[in-house]
Enzyme design. Sequence first.
Site, PDB file in Angstrom:
ATOM      1  N   HIS A 205      31.183   0.324 -19.300  1.00  0.00           N
ATOM      2  CA  HIS A 205      30.630  -0.736 -20.143  1.00  0.00           C
ATOM      3  C   HIS A 205      29.103  -0.757 -20.075  1.00  0.00           C
ATOM      4  CE1 HIS A 205      30.658  -3.229 -16.366  1.00  0.00           C
ATOM      5  NE2 HIS A 205      29.595  -3.803 -16.948  1.00  0.00           N
TER       6      HIS A 205
ATOM      7  N   ASP B 267      36.995   1.526 -16.167  1.00  0.00           N
ATOM      8  CA  ASP B 267      35.584   1.242 -16.412  1.00  0.00           C
ATOM      9  C   ASP B 267      34.735   2.245 -15.615  1.00  0.00           C
ATOM     10  OD1 ASP B 267      33.438  -1.693 -15.958  1.00  0.00           O
ATOM     11  OD2 ASP B 267      33.259   0.096 -17.223  1.00  0.00           O
TER      12      ASP B 267
ATOM     13  N   SER C 175      26.180  -4.096 -12.596  1.00  0.00           N
ATOM     14  CA  SER C 175      27.277  -3.241 -13.066  1.00  0.00           C
ATOM     15  C   SER C 175      26.937  -1.763 -12.972  1.00  0.00           C
ATOM     16  CB  SER C 175      27.611  -3.566 -14.519  1.00  0.00           C
ATOM     17  OG  SER C 175      28.170  -4.841 -14.624  1.00  0.00           O
TER      18      SER C 175
END
EC number: 3.4.21.42
Lengths: 422, 251
Positions: free
Chosen positions: B38, B92, B194
């Site tokens: 992402h 992910d 992230s």
Amino acid sequence: EPTMYGEILSPNYPQAYPNEVVKTWDIEVPEGFGIHLYFTHLDMELSENCAYDSVQIISGGIEEERLCGQRTSKSPNSPTVEEFQFPYNRLQVVFTSDFSNEERFTGFAAYYSAVDVNECTDFTDVPCSHFCNNFIGGYFCSCPPEYFLHDDMRTCGVNCSGDVFTALIGEIASPNYPNPYPENSRCEYQIRLQEGFRLVLTIRREDFDVEPADSEGNCHDSLTFAAKNQQFGPYCGNGFPGPLTIKTQSNTLDIVFQTDLTGQNKGWKLRYHGDPIPCPKEISANSIWEPEKAKYVFKDVVKITCVDGFEVVEGNVGSTSFYSTCQSNGQWSNSRLECQPVDCGVPEPIENGKVEDPEDTVFGSVIHYTCEEPYYYMEQEEGGEYHCAANGSWVNDQLGVELPKCIPVCGVPTEPFKVQQR
Amino acid sequence: IFGGYSTKIQSFPWQVYFESPRGGGALIDEYWVLTAAHVVEGNSDPVMYVGSTLLKIERLRNAQRLITERVIIHPSWKQEDDLNTRTNFDNDIALVQLKDPVKMGPTVAPICLPETSSDYNPSEGDLGLISGWGRTENRTNVIQLRGAKLPITSLEKCQQVKVENPKARSNDYVFTDNMICAGEKGVDSCEGDSGGAFALPVPNVKDPKFYVAGLVSWGKKCGTYGIYTKVKNYVDWILKTMQENSGPKKD
């Protein structure tokens, strides 16, 4: 003018000759003739050694005869009381009477005529070296077959010069060998071999018979050898006085055989051959010569192969072998080439690592690659050491010619994470 | 990073800074960065830096800027139109191939990948390290790198957290075996972190050495428990992708 005949009478002949008279007659006949002088009447005062009255016969300033006293004919059929023959074409007759002649002497009557002189036999010295041919008024010389008359028209010689020998092996002998060699000759022979060969002559003792030297040791007939910067001889005698073989340092040789007027010797014979010039045999631990021989000579070709770890470099090209030829000057071609240790050159750098500067980069040298520690490590554990191999490459036992890889060390922080507790 | 501390890049030399949108990544090779899908979704040319503790311009100028060769998102990552309503963060994970090799040093070093043995299975209670320039308790963006140590916990703990995102319902979130839950006492990762590594010590090694067990992926609420992509499940894909894309680069 020369005459063919003549008469000489004493003064007042046939009457008594006067006192104190000296009279000279010059007699000359043509060239090539001698003089026949004969007396038909001779009546002179006799004295010891003809000291008072005399008739002198002089030739070339030398008194040939001196006459005095009386002569009578020995033969009833011939009027000649005294006769002479001279092999010259000129004479002087000198009549001398002194001051006192108590008796009446009538003198002499002489006649002369030109006679042919045999030049071939009448003299001590023979005018021709070989054949003498007399003719009235002269003579000529001639020569045996295969001889020619020299410009002096007296000596005969043999045309024995001009031969050039180029074969590597050959035999040369004096003219007519083993029959007697010609007199009055100068024979010149040439041996001309190609560069790269050295002449060797072989003359057996029994193959040599040349007129011996005189009492002073001089050779009248002689054999001489002349090479570049070397001379052998002169040789003469019965049996070759030199060595059985003569080794020259030259590929060319001039042979001169000189003979004089005398001698009846059979001559000489020699053999020759060309020895190829040797090239030095070079022993090297770094190379192998093929073919392997104890001795190498002109035109020999060898293949020189470098042993493992060595190469020959020409320009920018390296190779493991080359050819060399023994040249005419006794030197090897390509002599500048030699087997040298293979040079692996400067080792290639690697990313994230380094290689220490080697002391040497030739065959057998060892280098070590290391990685930039502690951030990189070598992928192959034993991948750091390389040696210069025979093929000119840096080689590792595990990786071969492949370069080592430096790989990042993972997961190791330079500083530990500190939790700051309050 | 919630519940963390300012730290130096030397303690997390594998940390990659993604400029926009802000995110993190883990350097796993000279030519490869591992991150969350992402983070790079919709961005084929992310701008990245390594080797700098601070995000000040003058510091970044001296840091190593990484140029992207290509971005490879896991094929099983489900692309969605609305990034704000995403509830499925399964798979992910993404790889970013670099144009040029990264030069390692005291401030830049890769993190190890997990090996196949069971020693590398993340277990509850394992203490791992997280790092990043993401949101903290007090600041949305920080300039200095922060790090934290936190334990792995059960996935239920992450499931039980009440949602922070009002647009998504708690039950809509997808939890799979490709995820690791970690957190304790307010120690957590947050927006901006992230893609960064959840690093665990390499087992059976004397000197401190870490491998990337997880990647910061998502969470319901910062400061509670966070979900990390379980990297061990993707090692084969990672190695295969790296292998297939190694060799001379095409223009």
